[in-house]
Design an enzyme around this catalytic site. Structure first.
Site, mmCIF file in Angstrom:
data_model
loop_
_atom_site.group_PDB
_atom_site.id
_atom_site.type_symbol
_atom_site.label_atom_id
_atom_site.label_comp_id
_atom_site.label_asym_id
_atom_site.label_seq_id
_atom_site.Cartn_x
_atom_site.Cartn_y
_atom_site.Cartn_z
ATOM 1 N N ASP A 13 0.827 -1.202 0.000
ATOM 2 C CA ASP A 13 0.000 0.000 0.000
ATOM 3 C C ASP A 13 0.874 1.272 0.000
ATOM 4 O OD1 ASP A 13 -2.397 1.455 0.271
ATOM 5 O OD2 ASP A 13 -2.283 1.427 2.464
ATOM 6 N N HIS A 14 0.454 2.284 -0.724
ATOM 7 C CA HIS A 14 1.162 3.568 -0.783
ATOM 8 C C HIS A 14 2.668 3.401 -0.980
ATOM 9 C CE1 HIS A 14 -2.206 6.230 0.060
ATOM 10 N NE2 HIS A 14 -2.628 5.331 0.921
ATOM 11 N N HIS A 38 -7.575 9.679 5.400
ATOM 12 C CA HIS A 38 -6.952 8.653 6.252
ATOM 13 C C HIS A 38 -7.098 9.041 7.716
ATOM 14 C CE1 HIS A 38 -4.510 7.959 2.475
ATOM 15 N NE2 HIS A 38 -4.909 6.735 2.770
ATOM 16 N N GLY A 39 -7.123 8.063 8.594
ATOM 17 C CA GLY A 39 -7.238 8.333 10.031
ATOM 18 C C GLY A 39 -8.692 8.575 10.390
ATOM 19 N N HIS A 55 -9.838 4.949 -0.267
ATOM 20 C CA HIS A 55 -8.947 4.931 0.899
ATOM 21 C C HIS A 55 -9.673 5.582 2.075
ATOM 22 C CE1 HIS A 55 -4.829 3.898 -0.803
ATOM 23 N NE2 HIS A 55 -5.676 3.714 -1.792
ATOM 24 N N GLY A 56 -9.113 5.437 3.274
ATOM 25 C CA GLY A 56 -9.692 6.097 4.445
ATOM 26 C C GLY A 56 -11.021 5.496 4.864
ATOM 27 N N SER A 80 -11.893 3.871 7.551
ATOM 28 C CA SER A 80 -12.273 3.930 8.974
ATOM 29 C C SER A 80 -13.166 5.129 9.251
ATOM 30 C CB SER A 80 -11.025 4.035 9.862
ATOM 31 O OG SER A 80 -10.185 2.941 9.616
ATOM 32 N N ASN A 120 -9.973 0.530 1.616
ATOM 33 C CA ASN A 120 -8.844 0.386 2.540
ATOM 34 C C ASN A 120 -9.264 0.710 3.974
ATOM 35 O OD1 ASN A 120 -7.389 0.015 0.217
ATOM 36 N ND2 ASN A 120 -5.829 1.531 0.701
ATOM 37 N N THR A 134 -6.967 2.317 10.385
ATOM 38 C CA THR A 134 -7.144 2.870 11.736
ATOM 39 C C THR A 134 -8.178 2.097 12.560
ATOM 40 O OG1 THR A 134 -6.612 5.019 10.776
ATOM 41 C CG2 THR A 134 -7.599 5.038 12.968
#
Ligand code: 13P
Length: 278
Positions: free
Chosen positions: A82-83, A178-179, A206-207, A209, A228, A231
């Site tokens: 990833d990334h 993200h987070g 992405h992100g 959570s 994805n 967190t």
């Protein structure tokens, strides 16, 4: 069923209109937990680790473990880098046997992002691996070290980017971050729909959570196939060991970590509608 290329997993998800979770792992317990969850729910699985996390979990140690665990699994598992930021680490992941890589040039100008993504795609093809890349800017950052502003993916750029790079999956920015989200996430489904109509390949969110079940459903209906999640799993594990209940020995701690990871993964698989697909 065993280690597979991510493309196979995403093609099945595309044909049957569901999403597949790509779960970030940091140690053996999380790898075991994610696979236990997928086997129990008969769901395909993408196991992943991001380059920024390698300072905690060295690729030379966790990489072979992820690949070995995928090979032994009773459901299809893709192992994804990833990334990816550097050619050195992307190459190392491919040598270890990762079946998919993401090259993240989203912070560069479009021309540079295209040129570098093309290079990494050519490299991955030599290993038969799937390639994901990103356009636009997802908020936050994978390890929380910076708080990037969200820049929506442009439809015209997405069309050109996909045609010129030959990638298999496109990560897009539609208000995701993200987070943990600061407020309720506000996803731009109009932009998602436009990008999905403009490109033929599966889209990646992405992100994961903190996004609601309803928003996951809408995203999947509009073409998101890979989601994805990092967190949420890390938090679930930390909360499970932070309850104040003492452990009788190391191995009960070990089991609690596995179960906490599995529980979070299962919760997301249900929301992504990937249960019972294999
Ligand atoms: P979260 O940590 O917000 O779940 O994001 C994970 C991610 O997108 C990793 O690439």
């Amino acid at each position: 069923m065993t280690l597979v290329r991510m493309k196979e997993i995403l093609t099945h998800a595309e044909e049957h209109h569901y999403g597949v979770g790509a779960f970030s792992v940091a140690n053996m317990e999380m790898v075991i937990g994610a696979i236990r969850a997928a086997e129990e729910l008969r769901s395909p699985l993408i196991l992943q680790i991001a380059e920024v996390r390698l300072k905690h979990s060295p690729l030379s140690i966790i990489g072979p473990m992820m690949v070995a665990a995928a090979k032994a699994a009773q459901i299809p598992v893709a192992v994804h880098f990833d990334h990816g930021l550097t050619e050195e680490k992307i190459r190392e992941a491919l040598e270890i046997g990762f079946t998919s890589i993401m090259y993240d040039g989203s912070h560069d100008e479009l021309e540079k992002n295209i040129a570098e993504t093309k290079k990494m795609t050519a490299l991955a093809r030599r290993y038969g691996a799937t390639v994901e890349a990103e356009l636009g800017q997802v908020g936050g950052s994978e390890d929380g070290s910076v708080d990037l502003e969200i820049l929506l993916t442009s439809v015209e750029e997405a069309k050109r980017f996909v045609a010129e790079t030959g990638i298999d999956a496109l990560a897009i920015a539609i208000g995701n971050a993200h987070g943990m989200y600061k407020g309720d996430p506000c996803l731009r489904f109009d932009r998602l729909e436009e990008v999905d109509q403009a490109v033929e390949i599966p889209l990646v969110l992405h992100g994961g959570s903190g996004i609601s079940e309803d928003d996951f459903r809408k995203s999947i209906n509009l073409g998101i196939r890979k989601i994805n999640v990092a967190t949420a799993t890390f938090h679930n594990v930390v909360n499970a060991v932070n309850t104040g209940r003492p452990f009788s020995d190391y191995f009960s701690y070990h089991e609690r970590v596995i179960e906490a990871a599995a529980e979070s993964v299962k919760r997301h698989m249900r929301m992504f509608q990937s249960v019972g697909r294999v």
